[in-house]
Scaffold this motif. Structure first.
Motif, PDB file in Angstrom:
ATOM      1  N   ALA A 147      38.581  53.102  12.164  1.00 49.91           N
ATOM      2  CA  ALA A 147      38.244  52.231  13.488  1.00 49.91           C
ATOM      3  C   ALA A 147      37.095  51.078  13.042  1.00 49.91           C
ATOM      4  CB  ALA A 147      37.520  53.137  14.271  1.00 49.91           C
ATOM      5  N   VAL A 148      36.608  50.944  12.039  1.00 53.40           N
ATOM      6  CA  VAL A 148      35.752  49.976  11.629  1.00 53.40           C
ATOM      7  C   VAL A 148      36.358  48.557  11.639  1.00 53.40           C
ATOM      8  CG1 VAL A 148      34.172  49.371   9.910  1.00 53.40           C
ATOM      9  CG2 VAL A 148      33.877  51.527  10.921  1.00 53.40           C
ATOM     10  N   PRO A 149      37.607  48.409  10.745  1.00 53.72           N
ATOM     11  CA  PRO A 149      38.216  47.222  10.613  1.00 53.72           C
ATOM     12  C   PRO A 149      38.871  46.834  11.993  1.00 53.72           C
ATOM     13  CG  PRO A 149      38.908  48.800   8.908  1.00 53.72           C
ATOM     14  CD  PRO A 149      37.974  49.411   9.765  1.00 53.72           C
ATOM     15  N   VAL A 150      39.047  47.939  12.905  1.00 53.75           N
ATOM     16  CA  VAL A 150      39.519  47.481  14.293  1.00 53.75           C
ATOM     17  C   VAL A 150      38.325  46.965  15.200  1.00 53.75           C
ATOM     18  CG1 VAL A 150      40.564  48.447  16.362  1.00 53.75           C
ATOM     19  CG2 VAL A 150      41.370  49.525  14.057  1.00 53.75           C
ATOM     20  N   LEU A 151      37.432  47.390  15.126  1.00 54.20           N
ATOM     21  CA  LEU A 151      36.173  46.889  15.745  1.00 54.20           C
ATOM     22  C   LEU A 151      35.783  45.360  15.138  1.00 54.20           C
ATOM     23  CD1 LEU A 151      34.047  50.090  16.154  1.00 54.20           C
ATOM     24  CD2 LEU A 151      35.666  48.918  18.003  1.00 54.20           C
ATOM     25  N   VAL A 152      35.839  45.317  13.802  1.00 57.46           N
ATOM     26  CA  VAL A 152      35.455  44.154  13.284  1.00 57.46           C
ATOM     27  C   VAL A 152      36.475  43.048  13.605  1.00 57.46           C
ATOM     28  CG1 VAL A 152      35.050  42.755  11.224  1.00 57.46           C
ATOM     29  CG2 VAL A 152      34.134  45.027  11.263  1.00 57.46           C
ATOM     30  N   GLY A 153      37.714  43.431  13.640  1.00 57.31           N
ATOM     31  CA  GLY A 153      38.888  42.490  13.804  1.00 57.31           C
ATOM     32  C   GLY A 153      38.622  41.843  15.140  1.00 57.31           C
ATOM     33  N   ILE A 154      38.599  42.922  16.110  1.00 58.95           N
ATOM     34  CA  ILE A 154      38.378  42.386  17.625  1.00 58.95           C
ATOM     35  C   ILE A 154      37.168  41.527  17.878  1.00 58.95           C
ATOM     36  CG2 ILE A 154      38.255  43.306  19.934  1.00 58.95           C
ATOM     37  CD1 ILE A 154      39.882  45.785  19.215  1.00 58.95           C
ATOM     38  N   ALA A 155      35.950  41.759  17.163  1.00 61.80           N
ATOM     39  CA  ALA A 155      34.947  41.147  17.433  1.00 61.80           C
ATOM     40  C   ALA A 155      35.066  39.660  17.010  1.00 61.80           C
ATOM     41  CB  ALA A 155      33.877  41.709  16.842  1.00 61.80           C
ATOM     42  N   VAL A 156      35.691  39.609  15.742  1.00 62.51           N
ATOM     43  CA  VAL A 156      35.975  38.247  15.250  1.00 62.51           C
ATOM     44  C   VAL A 156      37.167  37.687  16.215  1.00 62.51           C
ATOM     45  CG1 VAL A 156      36.987  36.772  13.223  1.00 62.51           C
ATOM     46  CG2 VAL A 156      35.701  38.772  12.920  1.00 62.51           C
ATOM     47  N   ARG A 157      38.013  38.255  16.684  1.00 62.97           N
ATOM     48  CA  ARG A 157      39.110  37.879  17.650  1.00 62.97           C
ATOM     49  C   ARG A 157      38.459  37.140  18.646  1.00 62.97           C
ATOM     50  NH1 ARG A 157      43.754  35.058  17.125  1.00 62.97           N
ATOM     51  NH2 ARG A 157      44.970  35.320  19.322  1.00 62.97           N
ATOM     52  N   ILE A 158      37.365  37.635  19.436  1.00 60.22           N
ATOM     53  CA  ILE A 158      36.829  37.395  20.619  1.00 60.22           C
ATOM     54  C   ILE A 158      35.956  36.267  20.302  1.00 60.22           C
ATOM     55  CG2 ILE A 158      35.336  38.175  22.397  1.00 60.22           C
ATOM     56  CD1 ILE A 158      36.277  41.102  22.116  1.00 60.22           C
ATOM     57  N   GLU A 159      35.133  36.073  19.254  1.00 62.31           N
ATOM     58  CA  GLU A 159      34.119  35.184  18.994  1.00 62.31           C
ATOM     59  C   GLU A 159      35.014  33.890  18.696  1.00 62.31           C
ATOM     60  OE1 GLU A 159      30.530  34.276  15.815  1.00 62.31           O
ATOM     61  OE2 GLU A 159      31.732  36.252  15.716  1.00 62.31           O
ATOM     62  N   THR A 160      36.268  33.913  17.909  1.00 62.91           N
ATOM     63  CA  THR A 160      36.715  32.703  17.642  1.00 62.91           C
ATOM     64  C   THR A 160      37.925  32.326  18.580  1.00 62.91           C
ATOM     65  OG1 THR A 160      38.452  33.905  16.286  1.00 62.91           O
ATOM     66  CG2 THR A 160      36.457  33.321  15.091  1.00 62.91           C
ATOM     67  N   SER A 161      37.906  32.933  20.000  1.00 68.18           N
ATOM     68  CA  SER A 161      38.822  32.718  20.738  1.00 68.18           C
ATOM     69  C   SER A 161      38.508  31.186  21.485  1.00 68.18           C
ATOM     70  CB  SER A 161      38.809  33.567  22.086  1.00 68.18           C
ATOM     71  OG  SER A 161      37.582  33.657  22.531  1.00 68.18           O
ATOM     72  N   ASP A 162      37.272  30.625  21.313  1.00 70.19           N
ATOM     73  CA  ASP A 162      37.292  29.244  21.642  1.00 70.19           C
ATOM     74  C   ASP A 162      37.339  28.105  20.734  1.00 70.19           C
ATOM     75  OD1 ASP A 162      35.033  30.175  20.320  1.00 70.19           O
ATOM     76  OD2 ASP A 162      33.360  29.352  21.798  1.00 70.19           O
ATOM     77  N   GLY A 163      37.798  28.708  19.515  1.00 69.94           N
ATOM     78  CA  GLY A 163      37.599  27.637  18.294  1.00 69.94           C
ATOM     79  C   GLY A 163      36.651  27.809  17.528  1.00 69.94           C
ATOM     80  N   SER A 164      35.538  28.407  17.814  1.00 72.89           N
ATOM     81  CA  SER A 164      34.498  28.460  16.980  1.00 72.89           C
ATOM     82  C   SER A 164      34.705  29.380  15.504  1.00 72.89           C
ATOM     83  CB  SER A 164      33.354  28.858  17.711  1.00 72.89           C
ATOM     84  OG  SER A 164      33.369  30.188  18.049  1.00 72.89           O
ATOM     85  N   SER A 165      33.758  29.453  14.948  1.00 71.28           N
ATOM     86  CA  SER A 165      33.827  30.089  13.376  1.00 71.28           C
ATOM     87  C   SER A 165      32.946  31.111  13.541  1.00 71.28           C
ATOM     88  CB  SER A 165      33.363  28.931  12.211  1.00 71.28           C
ATOM     89  OG  SER A 165      34.412  28.048  12.184  1.00 71.28           O
ATOM     90  N   PRO A 166      33.388  32.435  13.113  1.00 74.24           N
ATOM     91  CA  PRO A 166      32.561  33.612  13.104  1.00 74.24           C
ATOM     92  C   PRO A 166      31.365  33.434  12.257  1.00 74.24           C
ATOM     93  CG  PRO A 166      34.605  33.981  11.680  1.00 74.24           C
ATOM     94  CD  PRO A 166      34.494  32.532  12.486  1.00 74.24           C
ATOM     95  N   GLY A 167      30.323  34.215  12.372  1.00 74.29           N
ATOM     96  CA  GLY A 167      28.986  34.067  11.440  1.00 74.29           C
ATOM     97  C   GLY A 167      29.436  34.583  10.056  1.00 74.29           C
ATOM     98  N   GLY A 168      28.726  34.251   9.137  1.00 78.29           N
ATOM     99  CA  GLY A 168      28.612  34.571   7.823  1.00 78.29           C
ATOM    100  C   GLY A 168      28.180  33.646   6.756  1.00 78.29           C
ATOM    101  N   GLY A 169      27.285  33.892   5.991  1.00 76.26           N
ATOM    102  CA  GLY A 169      26.889  32.768   5.051  1.00 76.26           C
ATOM    103  C   GLY A 169      27.729  32.487   3.998  1.00 76.26           C
ATOM    104  N   GLY A 170      27.174  31.803   2.941  1.00 80.11           N
ATOM    105  CA  GLY A 170      28.143  31.370   1.917  1.00 80.11           C
ATOM    106  C   GLY A 170      27.857  32.267   0.677  1.00 80.11           C
ATOM    107  N   GLY A 171      28.425  32.022  -0.640  1.00 81.09           N
ATOM    108  CA  GLY A 171      28.367  32.822  -1.701  1.00 81.09           C
ATOM    109  C   GLY A 171      29.339  33.573  -1.925  1.00 81.09           C
ATOM    110  N   GLY A 172      30.294  34.185  -0.814  1.00 78.97           N
ATOM    111  CA  GLY A 172      31.101  35.004  -1.122  1.00 78.97           C
ATOM    112  C   GLY A 172      30.704  36.323  -1.177  1.00 78.97           C
ATOM    113  N   GLN A 173      29.508  36.729  -0.839  1.00 77.55           N
ATOM    114  CA  GLN A 173      28.934  37.972  -1.302  1.00 77.55           C
ATOM    115  C   GLN A 173      28.979  38.792   0.157  1.00 77.55           C
ATOM    116  OE1 GLN A 173      27.982  39.473  -4.077  1.00 77.55           O
ATOM    117  NE2 GLN A 173      28.605  37.736  -4.795  1.00 77.55           N
ATOM    118  N   GLY A 174      29.595  40.100   0.135  1.00 77.41           N
ATOM    119  CA  GLY A 174      29.838  41.136   1.117  1.00 77.41           C
ATOM    120  C   GLY A 174      30.486  40.367   2.520  1.00 77.41           C
TER     121      GLY A 174
END
Length: 311
Positions: free
Chosen positions: A62-89
């Motif tokens: 269920a964790v990937p499902v929740l993460v995917g839905i959260a990202v989909r909702i957050e980016t529905s207006d064309g904005s980018s989801p949160g996350g830092g650089g460096g490619g870690q985690g």
């Protein structure tokens, strides 16, 4: 005077009823490889049919499902989801909306610090202590398994659960990512482009690395399981140790000790997404897990083989 007639020694059951001597030590059958495989198969079936195991796998899926839905909702207006650089985690989350395959890496990074090791800790902690609390451990040892063989079978079952739990997260994330986001060629952390097929191969490699990163936790949980006859106590202790170690791994004053904590190099799997792959931290992580498996596996064996089994 024969052995069966010697005073102070109980007569074998067969001799007591038929008058013939019982089988000598040479007649005791030694379990062969096929018997050992049967024991392993029985343990695997028993473990993966438990409702607790199925519930743990369902939560992980269920964790990937929740993460995917959260990202989909957050980016529905064309904005980018949160996350830092460096490619870690969790930094991979910034790429999920561009390519659904990145949800696999994000989900593994999100579950590795807590959900995955907690699930492994529950299964490993219950391996021996759960049998003792249920009163079935003595009956398992009546069979010609031997304590070492039984302990090795239990550990192999926990390792199988490590792999299954990791693949459940990866497959769930792969399906959700393909449904909610576009898929195609990937851009690595190094900025190079790789094909979607090669990206799938790297996702599989990352899943295997994550599963291997949990073998130290599995050995620790198995050792704790040999110290008590309560399955709940063993599971709680193992999970408590996991949380404690990860808290200590975040304290700057302990930086000299942190490279020896089993969780320190967990997120090094992100280096698989470099071009070329950066192996240094990956090798350190796998070597550290092997060390923990050897130390706590040996401790579990020493404890279990010398332990009085009363239940």
């Amino acid at each position: 005077m024969s052995r069966a007639e010697a005073p102070g020694e109980p007569m074998p059951k067969a001799a007591a009823t038929s008058g013939t001597p019982g089988p000598g030590p040479e007649a005791v059958r030694t379990p062969g490889p096929l018997w050992s495989l049967g024991l392993l198969r029985s343990e695997l079936v028993t473990t993966f049919r438990r409702w607790r195991t199925l519930a743990l796998l369902a939560v992980l899926a269920a964790v990937p499902v929740l993460v995917g839905i959260a990202v989909r909702i957050e980016t529905s207006d064309g904005s980018s989801p949160g996350g830092g650089g460096g490619g870690q985690g969790p930094a991979f989350i910034s790429q999920v909306s561009n390519n659904g395959l990145f949800l696999v890496f994000t989900a593994l990074a999100a579950t590795l610090p807590f959900f995955l090791p907690m699930a492994i800790g529950v299964v490993a902690g219950d391996a021996i202590a759960g049998e003792a609390s249920a009163g079935t451990l003595r009956y398992l040892l009546v069979a010609p398994a031997g304590r070492s063989r039984l302990l090795l079978t239990k550990y192999a079952t926990v390792i199988a659960f490590c792999l299954a739990a990791t693949l459940v997260v990866a497959v769930s994330a792969l399906a959700v990512g393909a449904l909610l986001f576009p898929v195609g060629d990937l851009i690595t952390i190094s900025g190079t482009r790789i094909s979607y097929t090669e990206g799938l191969g790297r996702a599989l490699l990352i899943a295997l690395v994550v599963a291997a990163s949990l073998v130290g936790v599995a050995a620790l949980g198995l050792f704790v399981s040999t110290l008590t006859g309560s399955g709940i106590a063993a599971m709680a202790t193992t999970v408590g140790l996991l949380i404690t170690v990860q808290i200590l791994d975040q304290i700057p004053q302990l930086d000299a000790l942190q490279p020896y904590f089993f969780s320190h190099y967990w997120l090094s799997f992100a280096d698989v997404m470099r071009e070329p792959v950066y192996w240094d931290d990956l090798v350190r992580n796998l070597g550290l897990q092997a060390l923990y498996a050897a130390v706590f596996g040996s401790a579990a064996w020493a404890r279990f083989t010398a332990k009085d089994i009363t239940s």
